[in-house]
Scaffold this motif. Structure first.
Motif, PDB file in Angstrom:
ATOM      1  N   VAL A   1      -1.235   3.270  -3.019  1.00 52.17           N
ATOM      2  CA  VAL A   1      -2.202   4.266  -1.792  1.00 52.17           C
ATOM      3  C   VAL A   1      -3.397   3.315  -1.092  1.00 52.17           C
ATOM      4  CG1 VAL A   1      -3.285   6.346  -0.998  1.00 52.17           C
ATOM      5  CG2 VAL A   1      -1.620   6.333  -3.109  1.00 52.17           C
ATOM      6  N   LEU A   2      -4.079   2.852  -2.125  1.00 50.82           N
ATOM      7  CA  LEU A   2      -5.228   2.072  -1.577  1.00 50.82           C
ATOM      8  C   LEU A   2      -4.831   1.028  -1.085  1.00 50.82           C
ATOM      9  CD1 LEU A   2      -7.405   2.629  -4.808  1.00 50.82           C
ATOM     10  CD2 LEU A   2      -7.522   3.981  -2.659  1.00 50.82           C
TER      11      LEU A   2
ATOM     12  N   ALA B   1      -2.025   0.255   0.847  1.00 50.10           N
ATOM     13  CA  ALA B   1      -1.704   0.739   1.984  1.00 50.10           C
ATOM     14  C   ALA B   1      -2.769   1.148   2.834  1.00 50.10           C
ATOM     15  CB  ALA B   1      -0.686   2.189   1.749  1.00 50.10           C
ATOM     16  N   GLY B   2      -3.619   1.960   2.465  1.00 50.05           N
ATOM     17  CA  GLY B   2      -4.931   2.079   3.592  1.00 50.05           C
ATOM     18  C   GLY B   2      -5.436   0.878   4.005  1.00 50.05           C
TER      19      GLY B   2
ATOM     20  N   VAL C   1      -3.314  -0.845   6.658  1.00 52.19           N
ATOM     21  CA  VAL C   1      -3.382  -0.199   7.700  1.00 52.19           C
ATOM     22  C   VAL C   1      -4.761  -0.215   8.757  1.00 52.19           C
ATOM     23  CG1 VAL C   1      -3.467   2.068   8.987  1.00 52.19           C
ATOM     24  CG2 VAL C   1      -1.770   1.703   7.578  1.00 52.19           C
ATOM     25  N   CYS C   2      -5.834  -0.279   7.738  1.00 55.47           N
ATOM     26  CA  CYS C   2      -7.103  -0.669   8.465  1.00 55.47           C
ATOM     27  C   CYS C   2      -7.246  -1.872   8.916  1.00 55.47           C
ATOM     28  CB  CYS C   2      -8.291  -0.115   7.673  1.00 55.47           C
ATOM     29  SG  CYS C   2      -8.348   1.540   7.065  1.00 55.47           S
TER      30      CYS C   2
ATOM     31  N   ARG D   1      -5.772  -2.978  12.275  1.00 52.14           N
ATOM     32  CA  ARG D   1      -6.582  -2.680  13.235  1.00 52.14           C
ATOM     33  C   ARG D   1      -7.628  -3.099  13.391  1.00 52.14           C
ATOM     34  NH1 ARG D   1      -5.491   3.470  14.066  1.00 52.14           N
ATOM     35  NH2 ARG D   1      -7.791   3.704  14.839  1.00 52.14           N
ATOM     36  N   PHE D   2      -8.155  -3.789  12.336  1.00 53.74           N
ATOM     37  CA  PHE D   2      -9.474  -4.495  12.395  1.00 53.74           C
ATOM     38  C   PHE D   2      -9.700  -5.700  11.725  1.00 53.74           C
ATOM     39  CE2 PHE D   2     -10.487   0.083  12.994  1.00 53.74           C
ATOM     40  CZ  PHE D   2     -11.176   0.243  14.137  1.00 53.74           C
TER      41      PHE D   2
END
Lengths: 535, 215, 314
Positions: free
Chosen positions: B39-40, B42-43, B46-47, B50-51
């Motif tokens: 999960v971590l 994956a997070g 994603v972040c 974006r940045f």
């Protein structure tokens, strides 16, 4: 248990293996742990049911007059949190599964009995946090904890709730590990995979889902907790974080969680229908693969909760087609249960009535699920009462019916006593009608456009809401009835004998109630399940 | 003492079944661990998509030297625990116990180094929500990087901490001859767990320390 | 079901209802068929009946395959139908007129391009495609008009859109359908569909300062013109004609300057840096509100339009 009339023949039943509180609280016996779980989840079921009652009372009138908006929001949140994590998810696996899984495969106990007891304690600790949340004033995020409301805006006891759910999540992970290992390595000689009763298959599939999905929930909730404590986090849109990412994580757990609730029900019903119709299950292999297929594809459909949440159009297309596909194995199961009745010798005892009720309600719930899988319809139905009705048909009509059916079926095995068939049949039928009266109007409400989680609503929705509340009161009576006649049977019911239903399955070979180590001699299996030949 | 029969729990038929069950249980547990960290990651992915710039900048604030030493320490410790297990399998005792103590000590030194890292980051004002003094255009989204950095390394350090305690218990039991060439399941499972902790770090290290320094 | 349904007041409503009714007919038929068969078996094979039970335990593979494949094909057909309708529902026509919506706990704030503002109500003309550009100031909300069969979550930190063409005059309920806190159930309003002439009169009567002019005023007040003005000594992009153009970014990619790009450039300027410019733009997150951003976007859009008219005149 009451006094033992006759001289106790060796070996003693698990119920007589110590009568002190200590002998229960420190037991390693999977059957006693199952009973500890049963007591705890029954408590939480009625607690959650009480919240449901408040909701239905409030919704009798369009104006928000009985509860304040805040109290109403807390009531449905409490209802959701308790019913999902403290009743439905542990319901069949932790009680019937714990009791029956080792017996059905011919084992003396679970692979890890201490871990099993530990998971019950975790459940209780999680439950205490949830009760603390209730006592201190509740939480108003909804059971879905959507960010940024849950992280930045809600002023309820989000932390306590999140910790409670986090802890109870570990309880279900440990139960899952235990089931997987037990099924793999504790089977009796001759008990091959394709001879496993469907209930065992269901427990195995559900354990896989528990083990692989629950960690995601645990981490997601931790991220919420940190965001609340420190005021920053990856779901915070002000920093460029993504609140929809939370929804992806949440549903990655919570959609498979739906299968945690319904797969065990399918397992129970397969046992009940074969025993009630005295027939082999129709299409055993298809049933097995349907269970496995549902648990695998179940991991890939979470995005159908987010068709209007702002995920990309193409993602929604993929999730939509997969959601249609997952309906196929469910359809197979319904058809096979129906076909199992063909040329059977059907006895309409109480468990069978529950099972038939399950098939009907599950089918209606499943069919309406197809409407929601269709993106074009989901746009208008999403977050309306149509969805509420749909998942209550699956979870209450499906899982709770099956759970109670299972309780009635194995009650003689668990307690050694028979209960009143007349009362039990009456309760089952009452439940079926009460349920439909409660939730069928909600389909219509959703179709007419009443959003869920509304404390007040437009006056044109009142008639249907009154019907629903009336149904809920019938449903409440039908849930209380079993407490009475099953409780009565504990003291006054006739003795059951090892196999009152003349059912197949290893659990019926041993005494009722079974001895502590289940079998005096480890059984040897030489035929498939449901070997009913006397039809 | 005949450890094998003494350790057989009543629900099992024989030692082989018990060993198989324990190993499968541990592997299943490790699968859940993979998802915990998954999960971590994956997070993080994603972040970072974006940045990318903010993540690269955040990564440059981490201490690569310490991070590299920590990696070496963990890899060495994994080797030590493997040798300890090997020694027990061959009937050894003292060497194995000392190797386990060494593993635990390396794990502990990993934690201490991480503590120093956190402290210097605190002084630099790099901890969102507690002390975050970064200015400039990337300051906002860089907090996402640091949130994930602390969460991932913190959660990993929790695992290291549990591992250290576990290994010390195992060292004590090895010293007291609770294991033999026939029976060493708990030790084997602890070693498995320690390897997982190590493997997770092998993913964490490039994602946190190396990624922004490539270009 | 026609009688139960909310009124059909958009071009999409009819198509959605047709799909619903066909699905209802299909699933309804199957459910009834299964119930009938179940009841028939229950009666015929009840315990005491003397029905023929020879070969009871046969499983026929053909039957199994049939009831696996047939539902599958049926589902795929329904999926195809639904997805084609859905892509129509999600793709606004190019000529759809924008109206801006800002949601906050617990109200809907609507801004028309002409500067007309509304709270908890939305006036739209009959027969003209309307595109709502929506964002939230706090938590997630959801814009739901049952009569239009349309719904879309409204998220903080980004724009989502929803479109419809109203086909029937009247007032229709507007509801928030994503749980958003205490007064979620009161976050409701009305959508009023008017004849185009009435709508024009309504716009006239409620005209305020145009949204673009409001934006121009904010452009000065927030100091944007200090860097982005033509007289500025700071090296910042010229914003004339920006809206709708293609912007090359520092990382080599390109992006279309739409609402979302402009919003992100103001609120999260580091996310996408235009090629050739130093990343010196400060973030306005927390300093200005979502309605300010919408006004600024409208202003930039108008500069796009004025430069084009200027060019045409030359």
């Amino acid at each position: 248990m009451n006094s033992i009339e006759s001289a106790v023949p060796p070996p003693r039943s698990y119920l007589d293996d110590g009568h002190s509180l200590r002998s229960w609280l420190f037991t390693h016996d999977h059957k006693r742990i199952a009973i500890l779980y049963a007591l705890a989840i029954t408590f939480f079921f009625f607690l959650g049911g009480f919240a449901a009652m408040l909701i239905r009372l409030e919704l009798i009138t369009p104006a928000g007059d009985l509860l304040t908006a805040d109290a109403y929001n807390k009531a449905f949140t409490f209802h959701g949190v308790v019913m999902v994590w403290f009743f439905l998810i542990p319901s069949i696996p932790a009680t019937l599964g714990n009791f029956l899984l080792p017996m059905m495969i011919g084992a003396r106990d679970m692979a890890f009995p201490r871990l099993n007891l530990f998971s019950w304690y975790l459940y209780m600790i999680g439950g205490l946090f949830t009760l603390a949340m209730l006592v201190l004033g509740g939480v108003d995020t909804g059971w879905t904890f959507y960010t940024p409301f849950s992280t930045m805006f809600s002023n309820g006891h989000v932390m306590l709730t999140v910790v409670g759910v986090f802890v109870v999540g570990f309880s279900s992970i440990l139960t899952g590990i235990n089931f997987i290992v037990t099924t793999h390595s504790m089977r009796a000689p001759g008990m091959t995979w394709m001879r496993l009763p469907l209930f065992v298959w269901a427990m195995y599939a559900v354990a896989l889902v528990m083990v692989l999905a629950t960690p995601v929930l645990a981490m997601t909730l931790s991220l919420i907790a940190l965001e609340r404590i420190f005021g920053v986090g990856i779901f915070d849109p002000a920093l460029g974080g993504d609140p929809v990412l939370f929804q992806h994580f949440f549903w990655f757990y919570s959609h498979p969680a739906v299968y945690i609730m319904v797969l065990p029900a399918m397992g129970v019903v397969s046992e009940l229908i074969t025993a009630g119709a005295r027939k082999r299950i129709f299409g055993y292999r298809f049933m097995v693969w349907a269970i496995v297929g549902i648990s695998v594809v179940g991991f890939l459909v979470w995005g159908h909760h987010m068709f209007v949440a702002g995920q990309s159009m193409y993602a929604s297309m993929v999730f939509s087609i997969l959601s249609f596909i997952i309906a196929v194995p469910s359809a197979i199961k319904v058809f096979n249960w129906t076909a199992t009745l063909y040329k059977g010798r059907i006895d309409f005892n109480a468990p069978m009535l529950y099972a038939l009720g399950f098939v009907g309600l599950f089918m209606l719930g499943g069919m309406t699920g197809i409407f929601l899988a269709a993106t074009a319809l989901d746009v208008s139905l999403h977050d309306t009462y149509f969805v509420v009705a749909h998942f209550h048909y699956i979870m209450v009509g499906g899982s709770v019916m099956a759970y109670l059916g299972g309780i009635h079926f194995w009650w003689p095995k668990v307690t050694g006593r028979l209960y009143s068939q007349a009362w039990a049949r009456f309760a089952a039928i009452l439940m079926f009608f009460g349920f439909n009266l409660t939730f069928f109007p909600q389909y219509l409400l959703g179709y007419e456009g009443m959003p869920r989680r509304y404390h007040e609503y437009l006056p044109q929705f009142q008639v249907l809401n009154i019907l629903s509340s009336a149904g809920a009161s019938i449903l409440a009576v039908s849930y209380l009835l079993p407490l009475v006649y099953l409780g009565w049977s504990l003291r006054h019911g006739p003795r059951a004998g090892p196999n009152p239903w003349r059912a197949k399955g290893l659990e019926w070979l041993t005494d009722s109630p079974p001895p502590t180590h289940n079998f005096e001699v480890t059984p040897v299996v030489n035929e498939g399940p449901y070997a009913y030949e006397d039809a | 003492m005949s450890t094998e029969s003494a350790m057989l729990a009543q629900q099992f038929d024989d030692a082989a079944q018990q060993r198989e069950a324990s190993a499968l249980g541990m592997w299943t547990f490790l699968a859940t661990e993979a998802l915990f960290f998954g999960v971590l990651f994956a997070g993080y992915t994603v972040c970072r998509v974006r940045f990318p710039a903010a993540f690269a900048a955040g990564s440059r604030h981490t201490d690569m030297l310490l991070g590299t030493i920590e990696t070496a320490v963990l890899l060495t410790s994994s080797c030590a625990v493997a040798l300890a297990l090997r020694d027990v399998q061959l009937g050894g005792r003292r060497v194995a116990a000392w190797l386990l103590v060494l593993t635990a000590a390396l794990g502990l030194s990993f934690l201490v180094m991480h503590g120093f890292e956190y402290y210097s980051e605190y002084r630099e004002g790099l901890i969102p929500g507690i002390r975050y003094t970064q200015q400039g255009p990337l300051a906002g989204p860089m907090q996402l990087f640091f949130c994930l950095y602390y969460f991932i390394t913190g959660f990993h350090s929790l695992h290291v901490g549990i591992g250290v305690i576990l290994l010390l218990v195992m060292a004590r039991r090895t010293w007291r001859a609770r294991f033999s060439a026939q029976y060493y399941t708990p030790l084997e499972l602890s070693a498995l767990y320690w390897h997982l902790v190590d493997i997770v770090w092998i993913f964490v290290y490039p994602l946190i320390y190396l990624v922004g320094r490539a270009g | 079901m026609m009688t139960m349904a909310p009124p059909q007041a958009s071009t999409l409503a009819g198509s959605v209802d047709t799909l619903f009714d066909v699905m209802l007919a299909l699933t309804g038929t199957i459910s009834v068929a299964v119930f009938v068969v179940m009841i028939f078996f229950c009666v015929k094979y009840r315990r005491r009946s003397h029905a023929d039970r020879s070969n009871a335990n046969q499983t026929r593979l053909g039957v199994e395959v049939a009831w696996t494949v047939v539902p599958f094909l049926m589902f795929m057909a329904l999926f195809g139908w639904s997805i084609s309708l859905w892509s129509r529902m999600r793709t606004p026509p190019a000529d759809a007129a924008p109206i801006y919506v800002v949601a906050k706990q617990w109200m809907w704030k609507v801004q028309h391009p002409g500067g007309q503002r509304e709270i908890d109500s939305l006036h739209v003309p009959l027969g003209r495609p309307i595109r709502l550009v929506m964002t939230s100031q706090d938590v997630i909300h959801d814009f739901y008009v049952p009569a239009f069969r349309q719904k879309q979550d409204v998220l903080p930190g980004r724009y989502t859109q929803l479109w419809f063409t109203a086909t029937r005059e009247g007032e229709y309920p507007l509801l928030c359908s994503q749980y958003c806190g205490t007064d979620h159930a009161r976050m409701t309003g009305n959508v009023t569909v008017m004849k185009p002439a009435d709508y024009a009169r309504w716009l006239q009567a409620h005209a305020g300062t145009g949204l673009a002019e409001q934006g121009a005023e904010r452009f000065r007040r927030f100091g944007c013109s200090g860097c982005h003005g033509s007289q500025s000594s700071v090296h910042a992009p010229d914003l004339d004609g920006l809206y709708g153009s293609t912007v090359p970014l520092a990382d080599g990619s390109q992006v279309r300057a739409d609402d979302r790009y402009i919003r992100d450039s103001i609120m999260l300027p580091r996310k996408q840096v235009a090629a050739g410019y130093a990343p010196i733009m400060p973030s306005y997150t927390g300093r200005i509100g979502e309605d300010d951003v919408l006004a600024l976007i409208a202003y930039l859009k108008s500069r796009h339009a004025t430069t084009e008219t200027a060019r045409e005149q030359h």
